[in-house]
Design an enzyme around this catalytic site. Structure first.
Site, PDB file in Angstrom:
ATOM      1  N   LYS A  20      -9.630 -51.907 -21.183  1.00  0.00           N
ATOM      2  CA  LYS A  20      -8.748 -53.073 -21.252  1.00  0.00           C
ATOM      3  C   LYS A  20      -8.654 -53.495 -22.708  1.00  0.00           C
ATOM      4  O   LYS A  20      -9.658 -53.843 -23.326  1.00  0.00           O
ATOM      5  CB  LYS A  20      -9.328 -54.187 -20.385  1.00  0.00           C
ATOM      6  CG  LYS A  20      -8.545 -55.472 -20.343  1.00  0.00           C
ATOM      7  CD  LYS A  20      -9.263 -56.442 -19.416  1.00  0.00           C
ATOM      8  CE  LYS A  20      -8.671 -57.819 -19.452  1.00  0.00           C
ATOM      9  NZ  LYS A  20      -9.441 -58.752 -18.597  1.00  0.00           N
ATOM     10  N   ASP A 113     -10.212 -67.917 -11.546  1.00  0.00           N
ATOM     11  CA  ASP A 113      -8.957 -67.163 -11.384  1.00  0.00           C
ATOM     12  C   ASP A 113      -9.094 -66.142 -10.256  1.00  0.00           C
ATOM     13  O   ASP A 113      -8.721 -64.974 -10.421  1.00  0.00           O
ATOM     14  CB  ASP A 113      -8.577 -66.481 -12.695  1.00  0.00           C
ATOM     15  CG  ASP A 113      -7.073 -66.173 -12.774  1.00  0.00           C
ATOM     16  OD1 ASP A 113      -6.297 -66.761 -11.985  1.00  0.00           O
ATOM     17  OD2 ASP A 113      -6.673 -65.357 -13.618  1.00  0.00           O
TER      18      ASP A 113
END
Length: 293
Positions: A20, A113
């Site tokens: 990532k 989240d």
């Protein structure tokens, strides 16, 4: 944030990894630092494992174990589904992962989240919680936390992140997001949809509550008999999304409810933002505020 890339480590041995990457000015790299410091503490079967990281100027990289089957949203939202996921398998795994974040480390980890895009599935479709960019660390004895700004995804954020007068931000904030996630899995749809056949179905949690309260089954496509039985535990999701944070169960209690006898579960009060009489104008305004679609 750029999408994760599938790569092999330089040695060429071992399994694939997910890289990532982000290009962030040094002064704005707090999200990256937060994710590294938090996920490095976690070792749980239902939380994605951080293998390493790299910083080179403004280029930041996180290296995770590779999740072969991608994110959960691909399997519950698309028009055509080729894989049928086990509800009990998914519900229990995610609940245990979140419970570990809240109680299993030397510091309490609040994710902030929880949503389908951040649940990754391995080769056996085991759920793994990912993306800790918005997560915060707190002492385990702190039930209430202080935030300078709200974070999360519209449609999954708990009401106390918007309205300070209805409750304090705490681990119960993640519990709310988990409840919304359960409902989206059961209905194979986002929690709000302006394209529902009936206005009463636009806000899905209200519709689920009404169905359960009236003793009706929640219709599901391509579900096994066991899944249909287990989805009745949407009553747990209705408890998770209560407006008053005091009324929401802690995640360890959620695990007990999911693994226990369905007949022993009691119906919760009506969930928050439940319009008594919804019309088209109200629906548009509700969607504008609480949905990300």
């Amino acid at each position: 944030m750029e999408p994760s890339l599938k790569r092999k480590l330089r040695s060429g041995s071992g399994p694939f990894v997910a890289v990532k990457m982000t290009h962030t000015p040094k002064a704005s790299g707090q999200e990256f630092v937060s994710e590294v410091s938090i996920i490095g503490r976690i070792h749980h079967v239902n939380v994605v494992r951080l293998i390493g990281f790299c910083v080179e100027g403004s280029k930041h990289s996180l290296v995770f174990e590779f999740m072969l089957n991608g994110s959960l949203d691909k399997y519950i939202f698309p028009q055509e589904r080729t894989v049928s996921l086990s509800y009990k398998h998914m519900f229990d795994g995610m609940a245990r992962g979140i419970d570990y974040l809240h109680r299993g480390c030397n510091m309490q980890i609040l994710h902030f989240d929880i949503k389908p895009h951040n649940i990754l599935l391995d080769e056996y479709f085991n759920p793994n919680i990912s993306d800790f960019g918005l997560a915060k660390l707190y002492p385990t004895d702190d039930s209430i936390v202080g935030l300078t700004a709200a974070g999360g995804t519209m449609g999954h954020m708990a009401p106390e992140l918007f309205y300070k007068n209805i409750g304090e931000v705490s681990y119960k904030t993640d519990v709310y997001s988990y409840g919304i996630l359960l409902m989206e899995m059961a209905g194979r749809r986002k929690n709000m949809s302006p394209f529902a056949h009936h206005l009463s179905q636009i806000y899905f949690p209200t519709w689920v509550y009404n169905q359960l309260n009236e003793g009706n089954d929640i219709e599901m496509e391509d579900a096994s008999k066991e899944d249909r039985r287990f989805v009745k535990k949407m009553i747990v999701a209705s408890w998770c999304i209560q407006m008053n944070t005091v009324d929401r169960p802690a995640m360890n209690k959620v695990v007990e409810m999911l693994e226990g006898d369905i007949e022993l579960l009691h119906n919760p009060p009506r969930p928050f933002i439940a319009p008594r009489e919804i019309n088209a104008g109200d629906a548009i305004e509700t969607i504008r505020i609480f949905s990300d679609i």
